[in-house]
Design an enzyme around this catalytic site. Sequence first.
Site, PDB file in Angstrom:
ATOM      1  N   TYR A   1       0.850  -1.228  -0.193  1.00 16.62           N
ATOM      2  CA  TYR A   1      -0.070   0.023   0.113  1.00 16.62           C
ATOM      3  C   TYR A   1       0.966   1.080  -0.143  1.00 16.62           C
ATOM      4  CZ  TYR A   1      -3.622  -3.269   1.579  1.00 16.62           C
ATOM      5  OH  TYR A   1      -4.298  -4.497   1.946  1.00 16.62           O
TER       6      TYR A   1
ATOM      7  N   LEU B   1     -17.435  -3.446   2.587  1.00 14.32           N
ATOM      8  CA  LEU B   1     -18.444  -2.348   2.432  1.00 14.32           C
ATOM      9  C   LEU B   1     -18.390  -2.288   0.616  1.00 14.32           C
ATOM     10  CD1 LEU B   1     -17.918   0.189   5.083  1.00 14.32           C
ATOM     11  CD2 LEU B   1     -19.757  -1.175   4.893  1.00 14.32           C
TER      12      LEU B   1
END
Length: 331
Positions: free
Chosen positions: A57, A208
Amino acid sequence: MHIRTLGPSGPQVSAIGLGCMGMTDFYSTGQDRAEAAATLHRAVEQGITLFDTADMYGPFTNEDLLGEVLAPHRDRVFLATKFGILRDPARPQHRGVSGHPDYVRQSVEGSLRRLRTDRIDLYYQHRIDPAVPVEDTVGALADLVADGKIRFIGLSEAATDTIRRAHAVHPVTAVQSEYSLWTRDPEETGVLATCAALGIGFVPYSPLGRGFLTGELKSPDDFAPDDYRRHSPRFQGENFLRNLHLVEALRQMAARRGVSASQLALAWVLAQGPHVVPIPGTKRRRWLDENVAAVALTLTAEERAGLEAAFPLRAAAGDRYPAESMGTVNR
Ligand SMILES: NC(=O)c1ccc[n+]([C@@H]2O[C@H](COP(=O)([O-])OP(=O)(O)OC[C@H]3O[C@@H](n4cnc5c(N)ncnc54)[C@H](OP(=O)(O)O)[C@@H]3O)[C@@H](O)[C@H]2O)c1
């Protein structure tokens, strides 16, 4: 904060963790370092212990951020990071994979340094390397456990057979895969059930739907030009519009219950078993507070059935990754 155990004899962590990826990468829409740092501090205050990052990341900026902000809280947090996906600045969407034992030994040193710690609580192989037997990679990880550099071993996006082979070499503490109402693959592949049977914790990532299941996303044009979701088939053109209909059903059910769509989506994931610990991602205190509140929400059998009818297996239009990245998922 409710507590869950990653597998019956594994470590105890908060019932939901915090996914930190979007704070420095992928979801560039609305990135703000100060708010990200405040969100990390708030998460600790709220009792969240499981913090999820990866060396890729950024690359590396996400571990740097967590290392800096969480250093004062080190004894109260459970740091999970990952190795094994290689990025090429010249080809931003390309993903290389390595599970070579030498690469494992080299990667852990960088993660320890950036996270400003002497031990990583949970170290995941981010993607299975088809060129290296998982037994060899896990063997190298077992050596790191023996050396005290990592405490527990995890796998991400691993197939059931791979999980069993790895677990035979050294206990696997957690398997992390994408899992949500619109990505119910772990039910179909048997990964969710295999983890329960073997006593392995299951950590749903993108619970989500990378933001889609929150009901807040209205158009693919709302993303910043370099936001990763512009490359995801589910967020493109006609697929985006078809998927909006799915979310409308979720929004209506949430309104009937008096909660947000995000909270209902998280409550459904949490209801899938006591070994399940989702890691919703956010870089804002506002969403963090909302997501933490979902832990206290218990769904009725009728509500669960209603959600599963509205989101049957493979309900989403479009693949969850571009073709090349789908190819790195172990199946
Ligand atoms: N192992 C793997 O291969 C892998 C792959 C992807 C992700 N992960 C991990 O899983 C974590 C979570 O997944 P994710 O971040 O991809 O997706 P996610 O948790 O499904 O969704 C994150 C998105 O939802 C938004 N959001 C969060 N809570 C919200 C709320 N209550 N209301 C409205 N919007 C809300 C966030 O907005 P803001 O950004 O504006 O806060 C962000 O854009 C990541 O952070 C990462 O650590 C692992």
